[in-house]
Scaffold this active site. Structure first.
Site, short mmCIF file in Angstrom:
data_model
loop_
_atom_site.label_atom_id
_atom_site.label_comp_id
_atom_site.label_asym_id
_atom_site.label_seq_id
_atom_site.Cartn_x
_atom_site.Cartn_y
_atom_site.Cartn_z
CD1 TRP A 117 -2.70 -1.57 0.23
CD2 TRP A 117 -2.10 -2.05 2.33
NE1 TRP A 117 -3.46 -2.64 0.62
CE2 TRP A 117 -3.10 -2.97 1.92
CE3 TRP A 117 -1.58 -2.17 3.61
CZ2 TRP A 117 -3.58 -3.97 2.75
CZ3 TRP A 117 -2.05 -3.16 4.42
CH2 TRP A 117 -3.05 -4.05 3.99
CB ILE A 120 2.74 0.56 4.67
CG1 ILE A 120 1.65 1.04 5.64
CG2 ILE A 120 3.73 -0.34 5.41
CD1 ILE A 120 0.74 -0.06 6.14
CB CYS A 121 4.63 -1.65 0.87
SG CYS A 121 4.18 -2.79 2.20
CB VAL A 122 4.58 3.13 -1.94
CG1 VAL A 122 5.13 4.26 -2.81
CG2 VAL A 122 4.01 2.02 -2.82
#
Length: 219
Positions: A117, A120-122
């Site tokens: 997402w 978070i992960c980006v």
């Protein structure tokens, strides 16, 4: 202090300086994707991946705990059938040397990220990589979040530190830059036909008109 993005020609993407990291386009993440229509994200990230292949832009596929979160989506794996996605336990991709070593060895400084997402992960790898001197671009329409607000707040947070938000059509247009570059123009047109939405339809119409003989006047 915020890192100011480059401007002028130096601020535009170049395929020879670009590297693409696609993060966690997996079933678990898609089940709680609420910022975008999932079909749109799927279309856009596959179009982006296909364009990266056209321009020989190195592309890293990565997943997080795929044994529980699921394998990377088939459309992406089909673009790079020979590549085994890097499966992490780190939430922050930029803490995994299996990813960062590839980026460093490439010598490329224009880092393009899309993933699930966004908040978070980006955001986490984007912010860390920007701090290490990379020119970071986040493809917002090939990414998505748990809510519209979460996606928006993530993009705002990243822009505060000089990360550039961009959509996938803009990425591939900057890579192409000139339609006279026929070695990639024809292949990119095929990608746009399949994934460019109304732009692809308009391009097909333009080609149809160009191929239609002019009506002959009555003699």
């Amino acid at each position: 202090m915020s890192k100011m993005p480059k401007n002028g020609l130096e601020g535009l993407l170049r395929p020879e300086d670009s590297i693409l990291v696609l993060i966690d386009h997996q079933p678990y993440q898609f089940t709680n994707l609420n910022s975008h229509e999932p079909t749109m994200v799927i279309n856009n990230v596959v179009g982006l991946a296909k364009a990266a292949k056209v321009f020989n832009v190195p592309t890293i596929l990565t997943t997080v705990i795929e044994e529980r979160g699921g394998y990377i989506m088939k459309g992406l794996q089909d673009v790079f059938p020979e590549q085994k996605p890097i499966n992490r336990t780190f939430i922050n991709t930029w803490e995994d040397p299996k990813v960062t070593d590839i980026v460093k060895e490439s010598g490329r400084k224009q880092l393009i990220i899309a993933g699930l997402w966004t908040e978070i992960c980006v955001a986490m790898p984007a912010i860390q990589a920007a701090g290490e001197g990379y020119d970071v671009f986040v493809v917002t329409d090939a990414s998505g979040s748990t809510s519209v607000e979460a996606h928006d707040m993530a993009v705002r947070r990243m822009t505060q530190v000089g990360i550039v938000p961009i959509n996938w059509i803009a990425v591939v247009s900057e890579w192409q830059r000139d339609w006279a570059r026929t070695e990639t123009a024809n292949q990119l047109s095929d990608v746009l036909f399949d994934h460019g939405g109304a732009s692809g339809i308009a391009l097909a119409w333009e080609l149809q008109l160009l191929a239609t003989p002019a009506p002959q006047e009555n003699q």
